[in-house]
Design a protein around this motif. Structure first.
Motif, short mmCIF file in Angstrom:
data_model
loop_
_atom_site.label_atom_id
_atom_site.label_comp_id
_atom_site.label_asym_id
_atom_site.label_seq_id
_atom_site.Cartn_x
_atom_site.Cartn_y
_atom_site.Cartn_z
N UNK A 1 3.36 -22.50 -50.43
CA UNK A 1 3.22 -21.34 -49.55
C UNK A 1 3.74 -20.06 -50.20
N UNK A 2 4.83 -20.17 -50.95
CA UNK A 2 5.36 -18.97 -51.61
C UNK A 2 4.40 -18.41 -52.63
N UNK A 3 3.77 -19.31 -53.37
CA UNK A 3 2.84 -18.87 -54.41
C UNK A 3 1.53 -18.40 -53.79
N UNK A 4 1.00 -19.16 -52.85
CA UNK A 4 -0.26 -18.78 -52.20
C UNK A 4 -0.16 -17.45 -51.47
N UNK A 5 1.05 -17.10 -51.03
CA UNK A 5 1.24 -15.85 -50.29
C UNK A 5 1.63 -14.69 -51.21
N UNK A 6 1.67 -14.95 -52.50
CA UNK A 6 2.11 -13.91 -53.43
C UNK A 6 0.93 -13.05 -53.91
N UNK A 7 1.03 -11.74 -53.80
CA UNK A 7 -0.09 -10.87 -54.17
C UNK A 7 -0.47 -10.96 -55.64
N UNK A 8 0.51 -11.15 -56.51
CA UNK A 8 0.20 -11.27 -57.94
C UNK A 8 -0.58 -12.55 -58.21
N UNK A 9 -0.17 -13.64 -57.59
CA UNK A 9 -0.88 -14.90 -57.78
C UNK A 9 -2.30 -14.80 -57.25
N UNK A 10 -2.46 -14.24 -56.06
CA UNK A 10 -3.80 -14.11 -55.46
C UNK A 10 -4.71 -13.26 -56.36
N UNK A 11 -4.16 -12.19 -56.87
CA UNK A 11 -4.97 -11.29 -57.71
C UNK A 11 -5.35 -11.94 -59.03
N UNK A 12 -4.42 -12.62 -59.68
CA UNK A 12 -4.65 -13.12 -61.03
C UNK A 12 -5.29 -14.50 -61.09
N UNK A 13 -5.05 -15.32 -60.06
CA UNK A 13 -5.48 -16.71 -60.15
C UNK A 13 -6.45 -17.14 -59.04
N UNK A 14 -6.71 -16.26 -58.09
CA UNK A 14 -7.62 -16.60 -56.98
C UNK A 14 -8.72 -15.55 -56.82
N UNK A 15 -8.97 -14.78 -57.86
CA UNK A 15 -10.00 -13.74 -57.81
C UNK A 15 -9.80 -12.79 -56.63
N UNK A 16 -8.53 -12.60 -56.26
CA UNK A 16 -8.22 -11.67 -55.18
C UNK A 16 -8.48 -12.21 -53.79
N UNK A 17 -8.87 -13.49 -53.68
CA UNK A 17 -9.17 -14.09 -52.38
C UNK A 17 -7.99 -14.96 -51.93
N UNK A 18 -7.43 -14.66 -50.78
CA UNK A 18 -6.27 -15.37 -50.26
C UNK A 18 -6.63 -16.85 -50.02
N UNK A 19 -5.95 -17.78 -50.69
CA UNK A 19 -6.27 -19.20 -50.50
C UNK A 19 -5.84 -19.75 -49.14
N UNK A 20 -5.23 -18.91 -48.31
CA UNK A 20 -4.82 -19.34 -46.97
C UNK A 20 -5.82 -18.89 -45.90
N UNK A 21 -6.86 -18.17 -46.29
CA UNK A 21 -7.80 -17.63 -45.32
C UNK A 21 -8.58 -18.75 -44.63
N UNK A 22 -9.12 -18.44 -43.47
CA UNK A 22 -9.77 -19.45 -42.63
C UNK A 22 -11.00 -20.07 -43.28
N UNK A 23 -11.75 -19.30 -44.05
CA UNK A 23 -13.01 -19.80 -44.60
C UNK A 23 -12.87 -20.30 -46.04
N UNK A 24 -11.64 -20.58 -46.47
CA UNK A 24 -11.45 -21.07 -47.83
C UNK A 24 -12.12 -22.42 -48.01
N UNK A 25 -12.68 -22.68 -49.17
CA UNK A 25 -13.37 -23.95 -49.43
C UNK A 25 -12.41 -24.95 -50.07
N UNK A 26 -12.71 -26.24 -49.96
CA UNK A 26 -11.86 -27.25 -50.61
C UNK A 26 -11.74 -27.03 -52.11
N UNK A 27 -12.81 -26.61 -52.76
CA UNK A 27 -12.75 -26.37 -54.19
C UNK A 27 -11.82 -25.21 -54.52
N UNK A 28 -11.81 -24.19 -53.67
CA UNK A 28 -10.92 -23.06 -53.89
C UNK A 28 -9.46 -23.47 -53.73
N UNK A 29 -9.20 -24.33 -52.74
CA UNK A 29 -7.83 -24.81 -52.53
C UNK A 29 -7.38 -25.62 -53.74
#
Length: 422
Positions: free
Chosen positions: A218-246
């Protein structure tokens, strides 16, 4: 918390007159109760240790090598028993510390880390939040009601510490520490021995790694640097996240928190720069040489621990290493106004007697791990609180009945080695 900790004994007996039954005070039985409630893989994850689990057993056996020597007619009053200690320049009501343990949602999905933090705050015990938390660090701090800016040095133990699994990405490290500082976490606990997961057969044989499914990050998934650099700017906690993205985000998070590459002593300068003048303690110290290097690096304390036996198999029991390290820390000369370096101990604490032995051998604070996990699994926040109350009552009664008026009186002279001849 001014009332005697041993008052919990009376509370239990008086409650029994009204039909109120407590959570079991037998921590071995509590583990069985927790096991019955948990998924088998979740229980195994917490209970298990590295490889043959010899180190975990050595931790327990190390306490058996020391015996307490009671003294009588010492004019002891439980009503005036003092368990206070100083940790990192602040006075705390008790020597207990909540050890950092991750993935608490597997123990109690609804309350997770927040339950443990709230129980610690209620009893004025410092709470250490794991990097591998199930709730973001800001949420845990706010929900537990920790004091963000205590105005007095001795403002009690209602505070929180932040444990760092040191990311490989320096920008991510800086972001996590900035968030922890802003939230109000007082002490930085740097875990040194988990830069790679140990060989843990219980987890391997069930192919259980909760991090791969987005648990404990949760700490990493909620971190803006992690989201920007490793999740293409898409929050992995969002409602429509896909299993592959998780899965992708989880793998990236694991690669940061457990990169397979050890940091070096020279890297500690980076943490001091980021954390500023607030206390930093190194967790995982097992040798006198490493304790000395920690002091040379300007750290504020050492945490004598082998991670409860979860990382290195066949290692020495952590308590065996405590006396020499504590003696060294206490021998350090102090400049005028300088605070003594703090010694925290964990690995194998299961009773009040264990706490007494660790304090007698030089620990300033004693961290509790697995026992409160079983309380969390069995009864949530109340379960954690009752485990802590059990240990505090056991400590106070055991020490008082052995002839001590305070934990400050405990020393090496109050123990004999089990193999010594009288």
């Amino acid at each position: 918390m001014s009332d005697p900790k041993s008052g919990y004994l009376r509370e239990i007996y008086v409650g029994g007159l009204s039909g109120v039954k407590p959570q079991t005070t037998d921590l071995k039985q509590l583990e069985l109760h927790a096991k019955a409630k948990l998924k088998p893989e979740a229980y195994a994850y917490v209970a298990g240790s590295a490889s043959t689990e010899a180190t975990a057993q050595n931790n327990l056996d190390a306490f058996k090598k020391w015996h307490i020597v009671p003294s009588m007619l010492r004019d002891v009053s439980l009503a005036e028993f003092d368990t206070a200690t100083r940790l990192f320049g602040r006075k705390y009501a008790t020597p207990l510390v909540i050890a950092p343990i991750g993935v608490q949602a597997q123990l109690h999905p609804e309350e997770a880390d927040c339950a443990t933090a709230c129980a610690a705050a209620e009893l004025e015990i410092p709470f250490t939040l794991s990097s591998a938390t199930s709730r973001p660090l800001e949420q845990v701090y706010e929900q537990a009601g920790f004091r963000t800016n205590p105005v007095e040095e001795d403002d009690g133990g209602v505070d929180a510490w932040f444990q760092l699994y040191w990311p490989q990405d320096d920008e991510l490290t800086e972001s996590l520490l900035a968030r922890a500082k802003k939230a109000g976490y007082r002490v930085l606990v740097v875990t040194l021995d988990t830069w790679s997961l140990g060989w843990r057969p219980r987890d391997l044989d069930t192919t259980y790694n909760p991090f791969l499914t987005g648990e404990g990050v949760a700490n990493v998934f909620s971190d803006p640097v992690f989201v920007r650099k490793y999740c293409d700017g898409k929050d992995p906690r969002r409602a429509d996240v896909t299993p592959d993205e998780i899965t992708s985000a989880s793998v990236a998070a694991i690669s940061q928190l457990s990169p397979g590459i050890s940091r070096s002593w020279a890297d500690l300068a980076q943490l001091r720069r980021l954390w500023g003048s607030a206390p930093i303690v190194l967790k995982g110290i097992q040798t006198l040489a490493d304790a000395a290097r920690a002091v040379e690096a300007g750290m504020d304390g050492v945490w004598v621990s082998n991670h409860g036996g979860r990382q290195v198999d066949g290692a020495v029991g952590s308590l065996t290493q405590l006396p020499a390290i504590a003696d060294y820390i206490r021998s350090l000369p102090l400049k005028e106004g300088e605070e003594k370096k703090t010694v925290i101990f964990d690995s194998g604490i299961r009773s009040g007697a264990d706490i007494m032995k660790a304090l007698s051998l030089g620990a300033d604070g004693v961290a509790i791990g697995r026992p409160w996990c079983w309380g969390l699994a069995a009864n949530g926040q109340d379960g954690v609180r009752d485990v802590l109350k059990t240990l505090l009552a056991d400590l106070e009664l055991n020490a008082g009945l052995a002839g001590f008026q305070s934990t400050a009186q405990l020393s090496r002279h109050n123990l004999v080695r089990a193999d010594s001849r009288m």
